[in-house]
Design an enzyme around this catalytic site. Structure first.
Site, PDB file in Angstrom:
ATOM      1  CD1 TRP A   1      46.327  61.069  46.213  1.00  0.00           C
ATOM      2  CD2 TRP A   1      45.219  62.493  47.532  1.00  0.00           C
ATOM      3  NE1 TRP A   1      46.646  62.352  45.811  1.00  0.00           N
ATOM      4  CE2 TRP A   1      45.986  63.249  46.603  1.00  0.00           C
ATOM      5  CE3 TRP A   1      44.447  63.180  48.469  1.00  0.00           C
ATOM      6  CZ2 TRP A   1      45.996  64.635  46.592  1.00  0.00           C
ATOM      7  CZ3 TRP A   1      44.441  64.568  48.457  1.00  0.00           C
ATOM      8  CH2 TRP A   1      45.211  65.276  47.522  1.00  0.00           C
ATOM      9  CG  ASN A   2      40.388  63.377  45.681  1.00  0.00           C
ATOM     10  OD1 ASN A   2      40.564  62.280  45.159  1.00  0.00           O
ATOM     11  ND2 ASN A   2      39.710  64.334  45.084  1.00  0.00           N
TER      12      ASN A   2
ATOM     13  CE  LYS B   1      48.958  51.923  42.919  1.00  0.00           C
ATOM     14  NZ  LYS B   1      49.068  53.331  43.335  1.00  0.00           N
ATOM     15  N   PRO B   2      44.409  51.113  44.677  1.00  0.00           N
ATOM     16  CG  PRO B   2      44.333  50.685  46.975  1.00  0.00           C
ATOM     17  CD  PRO B   2      44.434  50.006  45.634  1.00  0.00           C
TER      18      PRO B   2
ATOM     19  N   GLY C   1      43.313  60.763  38.374  1.00  0.00           N
ATOM     20  CA  GLY C   1      44.559  61.375  38.829  1.00  0.00           C
ATOM     21  C   GLY C   1      44.883  62.597  37.989  1.00  0.00           C
ATOM     22  CB  SER C   2      47.917  64.638  37.788  1.00  0.00           C
ATOM     23  OG  SER C   2      48.930  63.742  37.353  1.00  0.00           O
TER      24      SER C   2
ATOM     25  CD  GLU D   1      37.819  62.978  37.778  1.00  0.00           C
ATOM     26  OE1 GLU D   1      38.482  64.030  37.593  1.00  0.00           O
ATOM     27  OE2 GLU D   1      37.615  62.490  38.888  1.00  0.00           O
TER      28      GLU D   1
ATOM     29  CB  CYS E   1      38.365  66.062  40.869  1.00  0.00           C
ATOM     30  SG  CYS E   1      36.854  65.097  41.025  1.00  0.00           S
TER      31      CYS E   1
ATOM     32  CD  GLU F   1      42.779  69.600  40.011  1.00  0.00           C
ATOM     33  OE1 GLU F   1      41.628  69.214  40.292  1.00  0.00           O
ATOM     34  OE2 GLU F   1      43.628  68.852  39.503  1.00  0.00           O
TER      35      GLU F   1
END
Length: 497
Positions: free
Chosen positions: A142-143, A166-167, A218-219, A240, A274, A368
């Site tokens: 989302w960033n 898939k956003p 994502g995480s 990533e 990120c 993070e």
């Protein structure tokens, strides 16, 4: 007669700044995702059959359409993420750069090429070619809801694949508009890029859908879950997963340039980058002077939803608690706040926070933060800076500020990071030819550049016999004496230096 058909499930997207509803989107479940993948697979057959030049032309037509619709795309990004309109427009521009590079270079990078066959296969013509995988699934963040996933989906399309995207459930409108513009720009290949929307369950359905590769951003925790799902079907996986990027500042660095870059790298997009700057290690001789400059610049920034705001709200509400915990925890462990503090968190905004003397084992140094917080710690020398920078369990990006570019590059080479910039931050992000990705908790695999194109292809090796071999070693009819002569010849050759 009463219609008893159950209404399709939908979810609402809200403005990060005001909380007001923006739009509703369907919750796509396993059936919808399977249909999207099947449709994409049909479209991919036609796409893969095209000459590479025709695929390039179609993708450049899509790029042109995105450039034409830049304001509309940037508007959706800004609305869904809360970032300033200018930042959203810049995200679209960088996306266009990468799409253009992928479209124009795919044929060159993935073309068939011959390789040397060697002494005992001199009768063979050997070659390899990179072929499309088929259908690639992409789960985006989302960033940077356009720029980041384009590093997978644009390169996958250029390599001859179809994509099901898939956003994030926070930014579905960006993905929907992206696919809609593709279908309008390239109607003869409509469905080649399909967007499915929904929460984590939709991403899980995509991972189980039989795609030929899944690219995830994502995480680390979510990556492990998705990767476990992919492992059941041996679906290749690219991840990533963010970073805890460090900046090293040497004694002879340009402190004005370093401070300016650090503030932008740490605070732009509300720190939700990120590969953004989270840790700074400055040699002791210049630490105080650098801190003074960083605080001055960060303190002058305006935060909010005004047109002149440097950055907007936190897009993910839950991240506010993470930022507050990291800041409070660092201060409780002996750190000093040079600017801001726990009170900087004022939902949905976080004002700039600059910390120093933060213990290396504090969460603010190991986890993070993903918010507008930067730690500037002093070190005795460059060796200590490198050691501390490399101690992180993340290994995504880094930067070095040094008086000499050559000396800075030598320091950069010692850093365990997938991408490093010297005398700038995030310099690599605007260079489409450079691969991007990390190691450790930052994930694995590469997007962008030649490696990014190859990441969405499979290698096929081929030999074509040109003439009968002088010594046919792959036949039961070869006399034993002939085989022994071949072995003696090989041993003699390979015993030489």
């Amino acid at each position: 007669m009463t219609d008893t058909t159950p209404a399709a499930a939908v979810f609402a997207v809200h403005s990060p700044a005001t909380g007001a509803p923006i739009a509703e989107h369907p919750v796509d479940g396993p059936e919808e995702v399977s249909r999207a993948v099947a449709r994409a697979r049909t479209a991919q057959e036609k796409w893969a059959a095209l000459p590479a030049a025709r695929r390039r032309d179609h993708l450049l037509r899509w790029k042109k359409a995105l450039a034409t619709e830049l304001d509309a795309m940037a508007g959706v990004i800004a609305e869904e993420t809360g970032k300033p309109a200018g930042d959203a427009a810049l995200e679209v521009v960088l996306t266009l750069e990468h799409l253009a590079w992928a479209a124009r270079n795919a044929a060159r990078v993935l073309r068939r090429r011959t390789v040397g066959a060697g002494l005992f296969a001199v009768h063979q013509r050997a070659s390899l070619v990179h072929r499309p995988l088929g259908v690639v699934g992409v789960i985006g963040p989302w960033n940077y809801p356009l720029y980041t996933p384009m590093g997978s989906l644009g390169y996958a399309l250029a390599a001859g694949n179809a994509v099901v995207f898939k956003p994030s459930e926070l930014t579905p409108g960006t993905g929907v508009l992206l696919a809609r513009i593709f279908d309008r720009a390239v109607p003869e290949h409509a469905g080649l890029l399909t967007t499915v929307t929904g929460p984590a369950s939709t991403g899980d359905a995509l991972a189980r859908s039989g795609v030929d590769k899944l690219a995830f951003t994502g995480s680390p925790g979510t990556a492990r879950t998705v990767m476990e799902t992919c492992a059941r079907t041996l679906t290749p996986f690219l991840a990533e997963c963010g970073g805890k990027d460090a900046v090293i500042v040497t004694a002879d660095a340009d402190l004005e340039a370093a401070a300016d870059a650090i503030v932008w790298g740490a605070l732009s997009n509300a720190g939700q980058t990120c590969a953004g700057v989270e840790r700074v290690y400055a040699v002791r001789e210049v630490h105080a002077a650098l801190c003074e400059r960083v605080v001055e610049r960060a303190g002058a920034l305006r935060v909010g939803d005004a047109a002149d705001a440097a950055y907007g709200p936190m897009t993910l509400p839950a991240q506010l608690a993470v930022v507050e915990r990291h800041v409070s925890g660092a201060l409780a462990e002996g750190a000093r706040a040079l600017l801001g503090g726990p009170g900087s968190v004022s939902t949905p905004y976080v004002s700039p926070v600059v910390l120093t003397d933060v213990p290396e084992d504090a969460e603010a140094m190991t986890e993070e933060t993903f918010g507008p917080v930067v730690v500037v710690n002093a070190v005795a020398d460059v060796d200590e800076a490198v050691e501390r920078a490399n101690a992180s369990r993340y290994a995504l990006g880094a930067a070095v500020f040094c008086g000499s570019g050559r000396a800075g590059a030598a320091i950069a080479a010692r850093l365990r990071a997938g991408a490093v910039s010297v005398n700038s931050v995030l310099g690599f992000a605007a260079v489409p030819a450079l691969p991007f990705g990390g190691a450790r908790e930052s994930g694995f695999g590469r997007i962008h550049g030649e490696e990014g194109l190859r990441a969405f292809s499979s290698v096929q090796s081929m030999t074509v016999q040109r003439f009968a071999p002088p010594i046919a070693l792959t036949s039961f009819a070869v006399p034993e004496a002939t085989r022994e002569r071949a072995v003696r010849l090989a041993r003699s050759l390979h015993r030489r230096r």
